[in-house]
Design an enzyme around this catalytic site. Structure first.
Site, PDB file in Angstrom:
ATOM      1  N   CYS A  88      40.306  46.911  40.698  1.00  0.00           N
ATOM      2  CA  CYS A  88      40.334  45.517  40.257  1.00  0.00           C
ATOM      3  C   CYS A  88      40.672  45.510  38.774  1.00  0.00           C
ATOM      4  CB  CYS A  88      39.005  44.822  40.502  1.00  0.00           C
ATOM      5  SG  CYS A  88      39.130  43.021  40.354  1.00  0.00           S
ATOM      6  N   CYS A 118      39.216  43.025  36.610  1.00  0.00           N
ATOM      7  CA  CYS A 118      38.301  42.199  35.816  1.00  0.00           C
ATOM      8  C   CYS A 118      37.449  42.992  34.827  1.00  0.00           C
ATOM      9  CB  CYS A 118      37.428  41.332  36.712  1.00  0.00           C
ATOM     10  SG  CYS A 118      36.311  42.256  37.761  1.00  0.00           S
ATOM     11  N   LYS A 146      31.914  40.611  51.960  1.00  0.00           N
ATOM     12  CA  LYS A 146      31.078  40.630  50.774  1.00  0.00           C
ATOM     13  C   LYS A 146      30.816  39.219  50.291  1.00  0.00           C
ATOM     14  CE  LYS A 146      31.447  42.115  46.047  1.00  0.00           C
ATOM     15  NZ  LYS A 146      32.376  42.302  45.008  1.00  0.00           N
ATOM     16  N   GLU A 185      41.845  36.433  56.635  1.00  0.00           N
ATOM     17  CA  GLU A 185      41.962  37.460  55.587  1.00  0.00           C
ATOM     18  C   GLU A 185      41.837  38.864  56.177  1.00  0.00           C
ATOM     19  OE1 GLU A 185      42.775  37.609  52.562  1.00  0.00           O
ATOM     20  OE2 GLU A 185      42.358  35.732  51.537  1.00  0.00           O
ATOM     21  N   LYS A 213      36.159  38.426  50.741  1.00  0.00           N
ATOM     22  CA  LYS A 213      35.302  38.395  49.561  1.00  0.00           C
ATOM     23  C   LYS A 213      35.154  36.954  49.097  1.00  0.00           C
ATOM     24  CE  LYS A 213      34.842  40.153  44.869  1.00  0.00           C
ATOM     25  NZ  LYS A 213      35.344  41.077  43.850  1.00  0.00           N
TER      26      LYS A 213
END
Ligand code: PBG
Length: 327
Positions: free
Chosen positions: A119, A121, A247, A232, A194
């Site tokens: 990721c 972030c 999640k 998804e 997610k």
């Protein structure tokens, strides 16, 4: 009383209850998520997650030993770099924090199965999961960077990569890049389903990854939606995901079940930082029995259909399993 069926018959003794038990847990299905950070000689406690730490690379031996003793064979790594920038370049630097941590952990225990969280972030100065175009995360411009991050982790020795960014098309982008570089056998576990969740609060403190402005609802899912979760999951399988994950876990067990029934790949469930923090906080007050709650949460994830369970309680659970204190 004339009753043909008396369900209580099978609940009479511990032996009988265990004999007919429908859900059993296995330490081999557990993945321990953990944090590695730049710097030297530090093991830093994470305030909102008592018992969890950020490790510098030179101190990873301690946790590798603890995992070995507990019987946990898999970890998932999150990196906290020394510097962040708008394009998250430390996410794909060959000598980035996660890449170095992977190398070190593989050296300490070559048998350890290492999953790299992919990721942006934790690496971007603005804290969003991709590169920005104005105030929006630009999906298509982010894909090559995620693919680069995944490749660099695999080249550093990661056994599996787990994209958690929620950009569209990232599983395909990562698969193509891994394949083109000869890593056709490295699996992808996608954070397929997610949700934009407040249960991630303590993680963002742990990783210093809270978005500087706005929130993640433009890319993470709306928690009112079920069908979208199935969409998804199916999309990610089509793009080449080997495992699809849901999640958070606890408030989303209905989704774990839905996904389990619709895909033919293993399903993961991630019991996230907020779940851990709530249990720890209530246990510290003496309001709940921590061990029993942790076992009940784990069993419920497997009962819902999870094949893989990601939890900050992995070490404790592995011990409960070994000591026969959980199904
Ligand atoms: C990175 C990422 C997050 C988590 C896992 N990967 C944070 C987020 O999306 O804000 C959360 C894990 C946890 O709360 O335990 N995108």
């Amino acid at each position: 009383m004339d009753l043909t069926m008396r369900p209580r018959r099978l609940r009479k003794t511990e032996g009988l209850r265990r004999m007919v038990r429908e859900t059993r847990v296995d330490a081999a299905s557990l993945i321990y998520p953990m944090f590695v950070m730049d710097g030297k000689d530090k093991v830093e406690p994470i305030e909102a997650m008592p018992g969890q730490y950020r490790y510098t690379v030179d101190r990873l031996g301690e946790i590798v030993d603890q995992l070995g003793e507990a019987g946990v064979n898999s970890v998932m790594l999150f990196g906290i770099p020394a510097q962040k920038d708008p394009v998250g370049s430390q996410a794909y630097a060959p000598d980035g924090i996660v890449q170095r941590a992977i190398g070190r952990m593989k050296m300490l225990n070559p048998e350890l199965f290492i999953v790299g969280d992919v990721c942006m972030c934790e690496y971007t100065s603005h804290g969003h999961c991709g590169v920005l175009c104005g105030c929006e995360v630009d999906n298509d411009k982010t894909l090559p960077l995620l693919a680069k991050a995944a490749l660099s982790q695999v080249e550093a020795g990661a056994d599996m990569v787990a994209p958690s960014d929620m950009m569209d098309g990232r599983v395909r982008a990562i698969r193509e890049t891994l394949d083109a570089n000869g890593h056709t056998d490295t699996p992808i576990m996608s954070y397929a389903v997610k949700y934009a969740s407040s249960f991630y609060g303590p993680f963002r403190e742990a990783a210093g990854s809270a978005p500087a402005f706005g929130d993640r609802r433009g890319y993470q899912m709306d928690y009112h939606n079920r069908l979208e979760g199935i969409k998804e999951a199916l999309l990610d399988v089509e793009e080449g995901a080997d495992i699809v994950m849901v999640k958070p876990a606890m408030s989303f067990l209905d989704i774990v079940r839905d996904v389990r029934e619709r895909v033919n790949v293993p399903v993961g469930a991630y019991s996230v930082s907020g779940e851990y923090a709530m249990v720890k906080a209530a246990a510290a007050q003496g309001w709940i029995d921590e061990e029993k709650i942790v076992c009940e949460m784990a069993v419920s994830a497997f009962r819902a259909g999870a094949n893989v369970y990601l939890t900050y309680y992995a070490k404790e659970l592995a011990r409960f399993i070994r000591e026969g204190r959980i199904g």
